[in-house]
Enzyme design. Structure first.
Site, PDB file in Angstrom:
ATOM      1  N   VAL A 128       0.903  -1.147   0.000  1.00  0.00           N
ATOM      2  CA  VAL A 128       0.000   0.000   0.000  1.00  0.00           C
ATOM      3  C   VAL A 128       0.946   1.202   0.000  1.00  0.00           C
ATOM      4  O   VAL A 128       1.558   1.511   1.016  1.00  0.00           O
ATOM      5  CB  VAL A 128      -0.947  -0.006   1.217  1.00  0.00           C
ATOM      6  CG1 VAL A 128      -1.784   1.260   1.249  1.00  0.00           C
ATOM      7  CG2 VAL A 128      -1.843  -1.241   1.191  1.00  0.00           C
ATOM      8  N   PRO A 129       1.137   1.830  -1.162  1.00  0.00           N
ATOM      9  CA  PRO A 129       2.271   2.729  -1.372  1.00  0.00           C
ATOM     10  C   PRO A 129       2.162   4.134  -0.751  1.00  0.00           C
ATOM     11  O   PRO A 129       2.117   5.143  -1.453  1.00  0.00           O
ATOM     12  CB  PRO A 129       2.351   2.809  -2.899  1.00  0.00           C
ATOM     13  CG  PRO A 129       0.935   2.660  -3.336  1.00  0.00           C
ATOM     14  CD  PRO A 129       0.327   1.673  -2.359  1.00  0.00           C
ATOM     15  N   CYS A 130       2.187   4.187   0.569  1.00  0.00           N
ATOM     16  CA  CYS A 130       2.131   5.476   1.249  1.00  0.00           C
ATOM     17  C   CYS A 130       3.382   6.307   0.959  1.00  0.00           C
ATOM     18  O   CYS A 130       3.356   7.533   1.091  1.00  0.00           O
ATOM     19  CB  CYS A 130       1.926   5.294   2.749  1.00  0.00           C
ATOM     20  SG  CYS A 130       3.181   4.313   3.557  1.00  0.00           S
ATOM     21  N   HIS A 131       4.465   5.659   0.519  1.00  0.00           N
ATOM     22  CA  HIS A 131       5.685   6.392   0.180  1.00  0.00           C
ATOM     23  C   HIS A 131       5.496   7.278  -1.052  1.00  0.00           C
ATOM     24  O   HIS A 131       6.286   8.187  -1.283  1.00  0.00           O
ATOM     25  CB  HIS A 131       6.860   5.426  -0.032  1.00  0.00           C
ATOM     26  CG  HIS A 131       6.640   4.438  -1.140  1.00  0.00           C
ATOM     27  ND1 HIS A 131       5.907   3.271  -0.953  1.00  0.00           N
ATOM     28  CD2 HIS A 131       7.037   4.431  -2.435  1.00  0.00           C
ATOM     29  CE1 HIS A 131       5.883   2.602  -2.087  1.00  0.00           C
ATOM     30  NE2 HIS A 131       6.559   3.286  -3.005  1.00  0.00           N
TER      31      HIS A 131
END
Length: 167
Positions: A128-131
């Site tokens: 889950v690409p919060c970056h």
């Protein structure tokens, strides 16, 4: 709940899950004194079957052979957090968006702090690409794993190509 530890270019990662899906992927804090020794001891020699596909896909990601994930996810969180995490999944590989953009997408620009908070509580590192969420001004703001990791991940997903004088 099955747990395993595996090595990544950014440190030792921990993955947890069961037959309902992967619920946690996190990175060890390298700021911890003696972290290297602890991490070396933590690498799992055998990987539970329910975690094998997740680890395999993450390894391919780090090798540059994969830019999406299709194993089953089962994160714990509030309905609002899950709504934010679902929106994060829609940010394309190699792209970024701002916290403001994410708030607008979710229908409430005033929820920017709540969106940022939910982003920071994302239990599924990288998948889950919060970056991929950055400040409105393009700055690398807030990342639980450390801004150096966020920078590394963004560069990994969108490497700058050096131009040659002799093309």
């Amino acid at each position: 709940m099955a747990i395993a530890y595996f090595s990544t270019p950014l440190g030792t990662a921990k993955i947890e899950g069961d037959e309902n899906g992967i619920s946690v992927i996190s990175i060890a804090d390298e700021g911890d004194p003696g972290a290297e020794l602890k991490q070396a001891k933590q690498i799992s020699e055998t990987i539970p079957a329910v975690l094998q596909e997740g680890i395999k896909q993450l390894q391919y990601y780090f090798e540059g052979k994969r830019n999406d994930f299709d194993f089953k996810l089962n994160p714990s969180g509030t309905e609002f957090q899950k709504k934010v995490w679902k929106a994060l999944l829609e940010i394309p590989f190699g792209k970024t968006c701002s916290y403001m953009d994410l708030s607008k997408k979710l229908g409430d620009v005033k929820a920017i702090r709540a969106v940022a908070s939910a982003n920071g509580k994302n239990p599924l590192w990288i998948v889950v690409p919060c970056h991929r969420v950055i400040g409105t001004d393009g700055s690398l703001t807030g990342y639980a794993g450390g801004l150096w990791r966020k920078k590394w991940l963004l560069e990994h997903e969108n490497p700058s190509t050096q131009q040659s004088l002799f093309e």
